[in-house]
Design a protein around this motif. Structure first.
Motif, mmCIF file in Angstrom:
data_model
loop_
_atom_site.group_PDB
_atom_site.id
_atom_site.type_symbol
_atom_site.label_atom_id
_atom_site.label_comp_id
_atom_site.label_asym_id
_atom_site.label_seq_id
_atom_site.Cartn_x
_atom_site.Cartn_y
_atom_site.Cartn_z
ATOM 1 N N PRO A 164 -1.290 -13.707 6.799
ATOM 2 C CA PRO A 164 -1.564 -12.431 6.330
ATOM 3 C C PRO A 164 -0.274 -11.082 6.130
ATOM 4 O O PRO A 164 1.006 -12.071 6.889
ATOM 5 C CB PRO A 164 -2.461 -11.846 7.717
ATOM 6 C CG PRO A 164 -1.954 -12.430 8.940
ATOM 7 C CD PRO A 164 -1.612 -13.869 8.253
ATOM 8 N N ARG A 165 -0.289 -10.528 5.463
ATOM 9 C CA ARG A 165 1.606 -9.942 5.032
ATOM 10 C C ARG A 165 0.478 -8.202 4.566
ATOM 11 O O ARG A 165 -0.265 -7.877 4.472
ATOM 12 C CB ARG A 165 1.819 -10.266 4.037
ATOM 13 C CG ARG A 165 1.497 -10.107 2.959
ATOM 14 C CD ARG A 165 1.793 -11.218 1.258
ATOM 15 N NE ARG A 165 1.044 -11.319 -0.129
ATOM 16 C CZ ARG A 165 0.770 -10.863 -0.550
ATOM 17 N NH1 ARG A 165 1.416 -8.872 -0.465
ATOM 18 N NH2 ARG A 165 0.266 -10.727 -1.709
ATOM 19 N N LEU A 166 1.656 -7.583 5.286
ATOM 20 C CA LEU A 166 1.077 -6.140 4.063
ATOM 21 C C LEU A 166 2.178 -5.506 2.962
ATOM 22 O O LEU A 166 3.165 -7.162 2.484
ATOM 23 C CB LEU A 166 2.270 -5.258 4.755
ATOM 24 C CG LEU A 166 1.786 -4.993 6.401
ATOM 25 C CD1 LEU A 166 3.162 -3.858 7.038
ATOM 26 C CD2 LEU A 166 0.662 -4.435 6.251
ATOM 27 N N ARG A 219 1.423 1.929 3.322
ATOM 28 C CA ARG A 219 1.726 0.682 3.853
ATOM 29 C C ARG A 219 1.604 0.072 5.171
ATOM 30 O O ARG A 219 0.968 -1.303 5.155
ATOM 31 C CB ARG A 219 3.059 0.542 3.265
ATOM 32 C CG ARG A 219 3.395 -1.071 3.713
ATOM 33 C CD ARG A 219 5.551 -1.402 3.111
ATOM 34 N NE ARG A 219 5.447 -2.352 3.264
ATOM 35 C CZ ARG A 219 5.875 -3.084 4.089
ATOM 36 N NH1 ARG A 219 5.847 -1.906 5.671
ATOM 37 N NH2 ARG A 219 6.082 -4.217 3.904
ATOM 38 N N GLY A 220 2.247 0.491 6.077
ATOM 39 C CA GLY A 220 2.214 0.211 7.127
ATOM 40 C C GLY A 220 1.504 1.580 8.571
ATOM 41 O O GLY A 220 0.403 1.573 8.234
ATOM 42 N N GLY A 231 -1.829 0.011 6.821
ATOM 43 C CA GLY A 231 -1.472 -1.267 7.879
ATOM 44 C C GLY A 231 -1.987 -1.647 9.244
ATOM 45 O O GLY A 231 -2.126 -2.708 9.725
ATOM 46 N N ASP A 232 -1.780 -0.326 9.776
ATOM 47 C CA ASP A 232 -2.131 -0.602 10.959
ATOM 48 C C ASP A 232 -2.345 1.011 12.275
ATOM 49 O O ASP A 232 -1.926 1.885 11.246
ATOM 50 C CB ASP A 232 -1.771 -1.769 12.259
ATOM 51 C CG ASP A 232 -2.127 -2.346 13.236
ATOM 52 O OD1 ASP A 232 -3.608 -1.757 13.495
ATOM 53 O OD2 ASP A 232 -2.059 -2.970 14.055
ATOM 54 N N ARG A 278 -7.754 -0.509 8.034
ATOM 55 C CA ARG A 278 -6.667 -1.919 8.617
ATOM 56 C C ARG A 278 -6.414 -2.763 7.836
ATOM 57 O O ARG A 278 -8.082 -3.297 7.163
ATOM 58 C CB ARG A 278 -6.360 -2.532 9.937
ATOM 59 C CG ARG A 278 -5.540 -3.410 9.775
ATOM 60 C CD ARG A 278 -5.642 -4.505 11.151
ATOM 61 N NE ARG A 278 -5.408 -3.296 12.168
ATOM 62 C CZ ARG A 278 -6.535 -3.737 13.699
ATOM 63 N NH1 ARG A 278 -7.017 -4.354 13.068
ATOM 64 N NH2 ARG A 278 -5.981 -2.629 14.084
ATOM 65 N N TYR A 279 -5.743 -3.239 6.786
ATOM 66 C CA TYR A 279 -6.313 -4.187 5.537
ATOM 67 C C TYR A 279 -5.167 -4.688 5.582
ATOM 68 O O TYR A 279 -3.489 -4.555 6.822
ATOM 69 C CB TYR A 279 -5.443 -2.852 3.865
ATOM 70 C CG TYR A 279 -3.944 -2.905 3.890
ATOM 71 C CD1 TYR A 279 -3.319 -4.358 3.352
ATOM 72 C CD2 TYR A 279 -3.291 -1.624 4.316
ATOM 73 C CE1 TYR A 279 -1.679 -3.706 3.252
ATOM 74 C CE2 TYR A 279 -2.353 -1.783 4.390
ATOM 75 C CZ TYR A 279 -1.580 -2.832 3.066
ATOM 76 O OH TYR A 279 0.039 -2.620 3.452
ATOM 77 N N ARG A 280 -5.137 -6.547 5.313
ATOM 78 C CA ARG A 280 -4.444 -7.810 5.092
ATOM 79 C C ARG A 280 -3.960 -8.006 3.697
ATOM 80 O O ARG A 280 -5.224 -8.303 3.719
ATOM 81 C CB ARG A 280 -4.252 -8.120 6.533
ATOM 82 C CG ARG A 280 -3.954 -7.677 7.491
ATOM 83 C CD ARG A 280 -2.401 -7.596 7.968
ATOM 84 N NE ARG A 280 -1.875 -6.765 8.996
ATOM 85 C CZ ARG A 280 -1.968 -5.947 9.374
ATOM 86 N NH1 ARG A 280 -2.247 -5.267 8.822
ATOM 87 N NH2 ARG A 280 -1.431 -5.387 11.044
ATOM 88 N N PHE A 325 -4.049 -12.199 2.108
ATOM 89 C CA PHE A 325 -4.011 -13.457 2.083
ATOM 90 C C PHE A 325 -3.491 -13.356 1.037
ATOM 91 O O PHE A 325 -4.305 -13.543 0.519
ATOM 92 C CB PHE A 325 -4.977 -13.291 3.026
ATOM 93 C CG PHE A 325 -5.151 -13.299 4.180
ATOM 94 C CD1 PHE A 325 -4.597 -13.506 5.518
ATOM 95 C CD2 PHE A 325 -5.732 -12.123 4.182
ATOM 96 C CE1 PHE A 325 -5.536 -12.751 6.202
ATOM 97 C CE2 PHE A 325 -6.310 -10.924 5.734
ATOM 98 C CZ PHE A 325 -5.470 -11.727 6.645
#
Length: 281
Positions: A6-8, A64-65, A116-117, A137-139, A141
């Motif tokens: 997983p990534r931002l 983003r985060g 992001g969180d 929250r998004y991620r 992949f």
């Protein structure tokens, strides 16, 4: 096997672009505008504006985060929106037509924060506000997968009362205190109990249960039955005459292509798996 890490997103605009391009699929919200200016006096730009399945105005803000300011930013714009209802309704009329504009539900405007969180302080903060706020929250992949997870969902700023308000109107006349009224109460308990973050939205012609998107709509009790519409593909269900029906090509109140007809408490038990399938969809 290969792990998909997983990534931002690289930048906030990437998240915004993905959600806006698929807003109805992801959030059950019809897209209205991007980077909507609130004017020189207010001094701001709303990331995304939309209208949900029940006619409620929706503000979507992205980060983003982790950003402690995203909730207050959304509430700041919500305050502006409530003071500029006519302007919002004109926007709805221009984008979606006069009928949608006339049905805007101002009792339940929503803020959806996609980031992001979130911290535990964010989750606590939304429960202290008297507004409808969803923290999502998004991620990302790989190159083509996006995951959205509801971290917290609050309607009206407080956890909703477990008992629904009585139905009103001619459709419910004479049944509220009888067997159908009790059946509606039992369905309400089951749907609210499916998991955390289930919100109930009252409309004149139906009662919606949502987790970001509607997953069930319950119509006012009739004299002999209660109709529930679910977000379940009728092709995946063995339809039983008098119990389940494919209404994908028929007009009806609420949203969902599977109609479930409830007449007795036993029918509610029979429908539990369908309720769970719609909630999990």
């Amino acid at each position: 096997m290969t792990e998909v890490v997983p990534r931002l997103a690289e930048v906030e605009a990437d998240v915004q672009g993905l959600v806006e391009a698929h807003m109805e699929t992801l959030l059950g919200v019809r897209f209205l505008a991007s980077e909507y200016s609130t004017g020189p006096l207010h001094g701001g730009r709303i990331d995304s504006l939309g209208l949900d399945e029940n006619g409620s105005p929706v503000i979507v803000e992205y980060k983003r985060g982790v950003d402690a300011g995203v909730i207050n930013q959304g509430l700041f714009y919500l305050s502006w929106l409530l003071d500029h209802r006519d302007e919002f309704e004109r926007l709805v009329r221009d984008r979606l037509g006069a009928t949608a504009a006339s049905q805007v539900l101002w009792s339940g405007p929503r803020v959806v924060c996609v980031a992001g969180d979130f911290t535990r302080y964010d989750v606590h903060a939304v429960r202290e506000h008297r507004r409808s706020i969803d923290l999502v929250r998004y991620r990302l992949f790989g190159s083509d997968l996006l995951a959205l997870e509801t971290v917290a969902a609050v309607s009206g700023g407080v956890q909703m009362a477990r008992r629904a308000r009585p139905w009103s109107g001619a459709q419910a006349a004479g049944v509220q205190g009888g067997a159908m009224g009790e059946l509606a109460g039992a369905v309400d308990e089951v749907l609210l109990g499916l998991g955390a973050g289930v919100n109930r939205v009252e409309r004149k012609t139906y009662r919606a249960y949502q987790r970001l998107r509607n997953f069930a709509c319950v119509c006012p009790p009739q004299r002999a039955k209660l109709l529930v519409y679910l977000k379940v593909n009728p092709a995946d269900v063995t339809l039983v005459p008098g119990f389940t029906r494919d209404v994908s090509g028929l007009g009806h109140h609420g949203t969902g292509d599977l109609e479930v007809q409830l007449r007795t408490p036993r029918d509610v038990e029979r429908a539990r798996e369908l309720f769970r399938a719609s909630y999990a969809a």
